[in-house]
Design a protein around this motif. Sequence first.
Motif, mmCIF file in Angstrom:
data_model
loop_
_atom_site.group_PDB
_atom_site.id
_atom_site.type_symbol
_atom_site.label_atom_id
_atom_site.label_comp_id
_atom_site.label_asym_id
_atom_site.label_seq_id
_atom_site.Cartn_x
_atom_site.Cartn_y
_atom_site.Cartn_z
ATOM 1 N N ALA A 156 -28.655 38.680 5.223
ATOM 2 C CA ALA A 156 -29.419 39.922 5.333
ATOM 3 C C ALA A 156 -30.706 39.706 6.120
ATOM 4 O O ALA A 156 -31.064 40.510 6.979
ATOM 5 C CB ALA A 156 -29.727 40.463 3.943
ATOM 6 N N THR A 216 -25.832 35.541 0.861
ATOM 7 C CA THR A 216 -26.007 36.966 1.140
ATOM 8 C C THR A 216 -27.445 37.268 1.566
ATOM 9 O O THR A 216 -27.681 38.005 2.531
ATOM 10 C CB THR A 216 -25.635 37.809 -0.099
ATOM 11 O OG1 THR A 216 -24.304 37.483 -0.491
ATOM 12 C CG2 THR A 216 -25.729 39.283 0.188
ATOM 13 N N LEU A 267 -23.532 32.250 -3.669
ATOM 14 C CA LEU A 267 -23.169 33.493 -3.001
ATOM 15 C C LEU A 267 -24.399 34.381 -2.801
ATOM 16 O O LEU A 267 -24.573 34.993 -1.741
ATOM 17 C CB LEU A 267 -22.107 34.240 -3.819
ATOM 18 C CG LEU A 267 -21.552 35.511 -3.192
ATOM 19 C CD1 LEU A 267 -20.942 35.216 -1.828
ATOM 20 C CD2 LEU A 267 -20.517 36.131 -4.103
#
Length: 70
Positions: free
Chosen positions: A15, A11, A7
């Motif tokens: 980003a 992420t 995860l």
Amino acid sequence: MRIRRILAAVTATAALAGLGLTGAAATAATAQGAPSYVTPSQCEKGGGTPRIDLPGNPCKGGTYDGQEVD
């Protein structure tokens, strides 16, 4: 534990991808935003001729062909 690492990696990737898209959009907006002006000497150094007698005062020929002479 393994799910948290996956995860976190997803992420971070999302980003960074978002930052890349924002930078590309900002570059495109800047490139199209402002009109391009050159000085008579820049026009001549670029191999063109400043034609201030024509509508729009264009630089004819050379590197700055078609750009407005200011």
